[in-house]
Structure formats: C-alpha cells, structure tokens
Design a protein around this motif. Structure first.
Motif, PDB file in Angstrom:
ATOM      1  N   ASP A  17       0.834  -1.210   0.000  1.00  0.00           N
ATOM      2  CA  ASP A  17       0.000   0.000   0.000  1.00  0.00           C
ATOM      3  C   ASP A  17       0.865   1.256   0.000  1.00  0.00           C
ATOM      4  OD1 ASP A  17      -2.290  -1.508   0.017  1.00  0.00           O
ATOM      5  OD2 ASP A  17      -2.490  -1.500   2.197  1.00  0.00           O
ATOM      6  N   LEU A  18       2.023   1.162   0.671  1.00  0.00           N
ATOM      7  CA  LEU A  18       2.942   2.304   0.686  1.00  0.00           C
ATOM      8  C   LEU A  18       3.554   2.510  -0.698  1.00  0.00           C
ATOM      9  CD1 LEU A  18       4.331   4.480   2.393  1.00  0.00           C
ATOM     10  CD2 LEU A  18       6.113   2.810   2.946  1.00  0.00           C
ATOM     11  N   VAL A  19       3.851   1.425  -1.381  1.00  0.00           N
ATOM     12  CA  VAL A  19       4.350   1.524  -2.757  1.00  0.00           C
ATOM     13  C   VAL A  19       3.324   2.247  -3.630  1.00  0.00           C
ATOM     14  CG1 VAL A  19       5.046   0.233  -4.818  1.00  0.00           C
ATOM     15  CG2 VAL A  19       5.751  -0.570  -2.552  1.00  0.00           C
ATOM     16  N   TYR A  20       2.051   1.871  -3.467  1.00  0.00           N
ATOM     17  CA  TYR A  20       0.979   2.509  -4.226  1.00  0.00           C
ATOM     18  C   TYR A  20       0.899   4.002  -3.918  1.00  0.00           C
ATOM     19  CZ  TYR A  20      -3.767   3.969  -5.398  1.00  0.00           C
ATOM     20  OH  TYR A  20      -4.846   4.662  -5.873  1.00  0.00           O
ATOM     21  N   MET A  21       1.063   4.360  -2.649  1.00  0.00           N
ATOM     22  CA  MET A  21       0.995   5.769  -2.258  1.00  0.00           C
ATOM     23  C   MET A  21       2.154   6.560  -2.858  1.00  0.00           C
ATOM     24  SD  MET A  21      -0.222   5.563   1.728  1.00  0.00           S
ATOM     25  CE  MET A  21      -0.038   7.338   1.902  1.00  0.00           C
ATOM     26  N   PHE A  22       3.358   5.967  -2.865  1.00  0.00           N
ATOM     27  CA  PHE A  22       4.513   6.646  -3.460  1.00  0.00           C
ATOM     28  C   PHE A  22       4.330   6.828  -4.967  1.00  0.00           C
ATOM     29  CE2 PHE A  22       7.520   5.329   0.146  1.00  0.00           C
ATOM     30  CZ  PHE A  22       7.486   6.602   0.692  1.00  0.00           C
ATOM     31  N   VAL A  23       3.798   5.794  -5.630  1.00  0.00           N
ATOM     32  CA  VAL A  23       3.549   5.886  -7.074  1.00  0.00           C
ATOM     33  C   VAL A  23       2.528   6.986  -7.356  1.00  0.00           C
ATOM     34  CG1 VAL A  23       2.583   4.685  -9.065  1.00  0.00           C
ATOM     35  CG2 VAL A  23       4.152   3.483  -7.537  1.00  0.00           C
ATOM     36  N   LYS A  24       1.466   7.012  -6.562  1.00  0.00           N
ATOM     37  CA  LYS A  24       0.436   8.040  -6.722  1.00  0.00           C
ATOM     38  C   LYS A  24       1.012   9.429  -6.473  1.00  0.00           C
ATOM     39  CE  LYS A  24      -4.164   9.336  -5.057  1.00  0.00           C
ATOM     40  NZ  LYS A  24      -5.255   9.002  -4.096  1.00  0.00           N
ATOM     41  N   ARG A  25       1.879   9.547  -5.445  1.00  0.00           N
ATOM     42  CA  ARG A  25       2.503  10.834  -5.131  1.00  0.00           C
ATOM     43  C   ARG A  25       3.376  11.318  -6.289  1.00  0.00           C
ATOM     44  NH1 ARG A  25       7.716  10.763  -1.460  1.00  0.00           N
ATOM     45  NH2 ARG A  25       8.338   9.797  -3.440  1.00  0.00           N
ATOM     46  N   ASP A  26       4.185  10.411  -6.842  1.00  0.00           N
ATOM     47  CA  ASP A  26       5.066  10.780  -7.952  1.00  0.00           C
ATOM     48  C   ASP A  26       4.265  11.213  -9.168  1.00  0.00           C
ATOM     49  OD1 ASP A  26       7.214  10.163  -6.372  1.00  0.00           O
ATOM     50  OD2 ASP A  26       7.526   8.166  -7.229  1.00  0.00           O
ATOM     51  N   PHE A  27       3.167  10.508  -9.432  1.00  0.00           N
ATOM     52  CA  PHE A  27       2.352  10.818 -10.605  1.00  0.00           C
ATOM     53  C   PHE A  27       1.695  12.188 -10.454  1.00  0.00           C
ATOM     54  CE2 PHE A  27      -1.496  10.672 -13.207  1.00  0.00           C
ATOM     55  CZ  PHE A  27      -0.991  10.201 -14.409  1.00  0.00           C
ATOM     56  N   ILE A  28       1.135  12.455  -9.272  1.00  0.00           N
ATOM     57  CA  ILE A  28       0.437  13.724  -9.052  1.00  0.00           C
ATOM     58  C   ILE A  28       1.415  14.890  -9.026  1.00  0.00           C
ATOM     59  CG2 ILE A  28      -0.939  15.043  -7.405  1.00  0.00           C
ATOM     60  CD1 ILE A  28      -2.299  12.446  -6.587  1.00  0.00           C
ATOM     61  N   SER A  29       2.559  14.703  -8.334  1.00  0.00           N
ATOM     62  CA  SER A  29       3.525  15.793  -8.210  1.00  0.00           C
ATOM     63  C   SER A  29       4.149  16.165  -9.550  1.00  0.00           C
ATOM     64  CB  SER A  29       4.624  15.416  -7.215  1.00  0.00           C
ATOM     65  OG  SER A  29       5.343  14.278  -7.653  1.00  0.00           O
ATOM     66  N   SER A  30       4.173  15.206 -10.495  1.00  0.00           N
ATOM     67  CA  SER A  30       4.765  15.484 -11.806  1.00  0.00           C
ATOM     68  C   SER A  30       3.970  16.533 -12.573  1.00  0.00           C
ATOM     69  CB  SER A  30       4.852  14.200 -12.642  1.00  0.00           C
ATOM     70  OG  SER A  30       5.694  13.255 -12.028  1.00  0.00           O
ATOM     71  N   PHE A  31       2.658  16.602 -12.328  1.00  0.00           N
ATOM     72  CA  PHE A  31       1.804  17.483 -13.115  1.00  0.00           C
ATOM     73  C   PHE A  31       1.067  18.510 -12.268  1.00  0.00           C
ATOM     74  CE2 PHE A  31       1.980  13.287 -15.117  1.00  0.00           C
ATOM     75  CZ  PHE A  31       2.705  13.632 -16.240  1.00  0.00           C
ATOM     76  N   LYS A  32       1.471  18.645 -11.025  1.00  0.00           N
ATOM     77  CA  LYS A  32       0.852  19.640 -10.169  1.00  0.00           C
ATOM     78  C   LYS A  32       1.230  21.034 -10.662  1.00  0.00           C
ATOM     79  CE  LYS A  32       0.067  20.627  -5.284  1.00  0.00           C
ATOM     80  NZ  LYS A  32       0.478  20.307  -3.888  1.00  0.00           N
ATOM     81  N   GLN A  33       0.253  21.894 -10.769  1.00  0.00           N
ATOM     82  CA  GLN A  33       0.436  23.266 -11.233  1.00  0.00           C
ATOM     83  C   GLN A  33       0.957  23.327 -12.674  1.00  0.00           C
ATOM     84  OE1 GLN A  33       2.932  24.877  -8.092  1.00  0.00           O
ATOM     85  NE2 GLN A  33       1.156  25.761  -7.074  1.00  0.00           N
ATOM     86  N   THR A  34       0.542  22.368 -13.486  1.00  0.00           N
ATOM     87  CA  THR A  34       0.868  22.404 -14.912  1.00  0.00           C
ATOM     88  C   THR A  34      -0.424  22.586 -15.711  1.00  0.00           C
ATOM     89  OG1 THR A  34       0.682  20.003 -15.162  1.00  0.00           O
ATOM     90  CG2 THR A  34       2.855  20.889 -14.624  1.00  0.00           C
ATOM     91  N   ILE A  35      -0.312  23.172 -16.874  1.00  0.00           N
ATOM     92  CA  ILE A  35      -1.487  23.438 -17.707  1.00  0.00           C
ATOM     93  C   ILE A  35      -1.872  22.209 -18.516  1.00  0.00           C
ATOM     94  CG2 ILE A  35      -2.401  24.852 -19.588  1.00  0.00           C
ATOM     95  CD1 ILE A  35      -0.571  27.102 -18.664  1.00  0.00           C
ATOM     96  N   LEU A  36      -0.885  21.554 -19.115  1.00  0.00           N
ATOM     97  CA  LEU A  36      -1.162  20.438 -20.011  1.00  0.00           C
ATOM     98  C   LEU A  36      -1.252  19.086 -19.303  1.00  0.00           C
ATOM     99  CD1 LEU A  36       1.145  21.453 -22.998  1.00  0.00           C
ATOM    100  CD2 LEU A  36      -1.304  21.867 -22.703  1.00  0.00           C
ATOM    101  N   GLY A  37      -0.699  18.993 -18.087  1.00  0.00           N
ATOM    102  CA  GLY A  37      -0.806  17.751 -17.317  1.00  0.00           C
ATOM    103  C   GLY A  37      -0.170  16.562 -18.024  1.00  0.00           C
ATOM    104  N   PRO A  38      -0.877  15.411 -18.079  1.00  0.00           N
ATOM    105  CA  PRO A  38      -0.313  14.196 -18.688  1.00  0.00           C
ATOM    106  C   PRO A  38       0.036  14.316 -20.159  1.00  0.00           C
ATOM    107  CG  PRO A  38      -2.228  13.669 -17.334  1.00  0.00           C
ATOM    108  CD  PRO A  38      -2.183  15.161 -17.452  1.00  0.00           C
ATOM    109  N   VAL A  39      -0.415  15.398 -20.814  1.00  0.00           N
ATOM    110  CA  VAL A  39      -0.083  15.595 -22.229  1.00  0.00           C
ATOM    111  C   VAL A  39       1.431  15.716 -22.412  1.00  0.00           C
ATOM    112  CG1 VAL A  39      -0.406  17.104 -24.233  1.00  0.00           C
ATOM    113  CG2 VAL A  39      -2.304  16.663 -22.684  1.00  0.00           C
ATOM    114  N   TRP A  40       2.134  16.118 -21.332  1.00  0.00           N
ATOM    115  CA  TRP A  40       3.589  16.230 -21.411  1.00  0.00           C
ATOM    116  C   TRP A  40       4.233  14.881 -21.707  1.00  0.00           C
ATOM    117  CZ3 TRP A  40       5.991  20.529 -22.265  1.00  0.00           C
ATOM    118  CH2 TRP A  40       5.454  21.735 -21.798  1.00  0.00           C
ATOM    119  N   PHE A  41       3.551  13.795 -21.352  1.00  0.00           N
ATOM    120  CA  PHE A  41       4.062  12.463 -21.678  1.00  0.00           C
ATOM    121  C   PHE A  41       4.232  12.307 -23.184  1.00  0.00           C
ATOM    122  CE2 PHE A  41       2.180  10.312 -17.657  1.00  0.00           C
ATOM    123  CZ  PHE A  41       3.318  10.679 -16.950  1.00  0.00           C
ATOM    124  N   PHE A  42       3.339  12.926 -23.951  1.00  0.00           N
ATOM    125  CA  PHE A  42       3.402  12.841 -25.407  1.00  0.00           C
ATOM    126  C   PHE A  42       4.338  13.902 -25.992  1.00  0.00           C
ATOM    127  CE2 PHE A  42      -0.803  10.990 -24.489  1.00  0.00           C
ATOM    128  CZ  PHE A  42      -0.690   9.799 -25.176  1.00  0.00           C
TER     129      PHE A  42
END
Length: 282
Positions: free
Chosen positions: A31-56
């Motif tokens: 469960d802690l692994v899941y929380m860290f993964v979720k944290r990394d995913f959210i923090s990557s796009f926090k306060q960004t306009i395009l969000g996950p589009v940056w992956f592309f």
C-alpha cells in the motif's frame, strides 16, 4: 493477576543478509508503494497546464529533433526502417531507462527526511520509482504503437514473433536501472558530486547505446565494443522485433541478461550495506 504478555507485530532487526531484497517485507508495504507511485504521478503534473499531455510532448519533440539533426543533417542510416519510427522507438525505450536510473540514484538523499522519521523497507522507494516511470512508459509506448500501426498499414515494416519478448525487455531495463541506481544511490550518500557525474554520464551513455543509430552502422572495433553494453541487446531486439531491421542474435540478449543480473546483485549488496548507516553521512 498476571498481565498478558505484550505481542509485537513488527520486529526491526539490524542483522540480515546483504543479498536479501526482503521482498516479503516489501509485499507487506504494498500500500505504501501505491501511495509513493500516486505521489510521484500527481507531483509530476501539479500546477501544470497540459498535465499528462507532457508524456506525449517529450517524445514527439525529441523524435523530431533527432529526425532533423541525425536523420537529415548527419544522415545516419536506419537500416531501411522509417526514420520517424526508428527514432521514436529508441526515444521511448531510453526515456524509461534514464528516468528510472536518475530517479533511483537519489533514493537516499531525496528521501532522507522520511527515512529518518519512520521505518519501512528502503527498497520500497526505488521500486515505486520504477513502477511510476512504467506508467509514463505505457503512455509513450501507446504513441509508438499509433505510429507503428500507421507504418504497418503501409507495409513499410516487417515485425516478427520477437515482439512477444517485449515484456522481458522492459523488465531487463527496469532491473538494470534499479541495480545501477542503487549503486549510485549508495555512493551519493558520501560523495555528493556523484549525482552530477551521473547526470552527465547518462547523457553520454545514450550515444554509446543504439538509440539514434543501428549497431550495423558502427565500424568493426566499436561494433565489437557495443556488445558489452547491456542495453545494446535490448534495443536491438526491440527494433528487430517491431521494425524487422538489424541482425539481432539471442546471444546478445543472453549476454545483456547476465550483466544486468550481476549489476543487480552488486546494487543489492551496496544498497543493503549503506542503508544501515546512511543517516550518519547524508
């Protein structure tokens, strides 16, 4: 009346084998692994306009740059594969490897505040980095699949059954990044400049890996030298499987697997040794 003896649910011991990954203990903290993964995913796009589009955006612009610089100006060969697809395949694989390596290499330094306050298996952190980057890889791989199906419909590529080895190739890259990252993570606790050296070294390492060129384009000496690069077999197998180019040999992949497993053992040994005392030096 005698008070009931207190039973401990968790016992933290300093003694354990240096080669022990403590996977059973890591599973308890899934469960802690899941929380860290979720944290990394959210923090990557926090306060960004395009969000996950940056992956592309990242692989698209990188591929276009390589297409212009290495395809048009330098005129590097692609073994007959469509240049756009050739560079996109290399960029997709390289982005995953480099992100995992750079992320795991800062495990101790980047999480010292957490490690100093609460106990959990330290391996949880690098594993969560590998998994969170796997999600990014999945999105970028989808982009590659779209381009791949386009060229497949035009019959410009000839894929083969080695496509089935793709999950194994991804696992090998993850293990290579994990093992090497744990080694550098241990070194950076004492030598801070190792992190800067790694960032520079990863950039150079890309040019020693068949990302922007096929190994067939290398001169004899450098072609023989490229075999000792664990990523050579992985990249050549991927391009041979999906694009049908190159002269891939299973021996290359076996050699890569052996080197990666050795590096993983060394990384595990170093990581387990340093995790006991790193708070004194970080």
């Amino acid at each position: 009346m005698n008070e009931p003896q207190q039973q401990w649910t968790e016992i933290i011991e300093a003694r354990h084998s240096l080669f022990d990954l403590k996977l059973k203990e890591v599973w308890k903290y899934k469960d802690l692994v899941y929380m860290f993964v979720k944290r990394d995913f959210i923090s990557s796009f926090k306060q960004t306009i395009l969000g996950p589009v940056w992956f592309f955006i990242n692989p698209i612009f990188t591929t276009i740059t390589y297409l212009i610089v290495f395809g048009k100006i330098a005129n590097l060969p692609t073994d007959g594969a469509p240049p756009l697809l050739f560079y996109l395949s290399g960029v997709t694989l390289w982005n995953y490897f480099s992100s995992c390596l750079l992320g795991t290499s800062s495990t101790f330094v980047g999480n010292s505040g957490i490690f100093g306050k609460v106990y959990f298996p330290r391996l949880v952190t690098p594993l969560s980095i590998v998994i969170s980057n796997l999600m990014r890889f999945g999105v970028q791989f989808l982009l590659f699949l779209i381009a791949w199906m386009y060229y497949l419909s035009k019959e410009e590529i000839q894929p083969n059954l080695w496509i089935l080895a793709t999950p194994f190739l991804i696992i090998l890259m993850a293990l290579f990044a994990l093992g090497t990252g744990m080694i550098f993570s241990a070194l950076t606790t004492k030598y801070k400049d190792m992190s800067m050296l790694l960032g520079f070294g990863v950039s150079l390492y890309m040019y020693a890996t068949p990302v922007i060129y096929p190994t067939s384009a290398l001169p004899g000496f450098f072609k023989n030298l490229a075999v000792y690069n664990p990523l050579t077999g992985i990249f050549e197998c991927f391009k041979y499987a999906w694009l049908g180019i190159g002269k891939f040999s299973p021996v290359m992949l076996i050699f890569s697997t052996i080197i990666i497993l050795l590096l993983l053992m060394i990384g595990t040994l170093t990581f387990n040794k340093v995790e006991k005392t790193f708070m004194d030096t970080v």
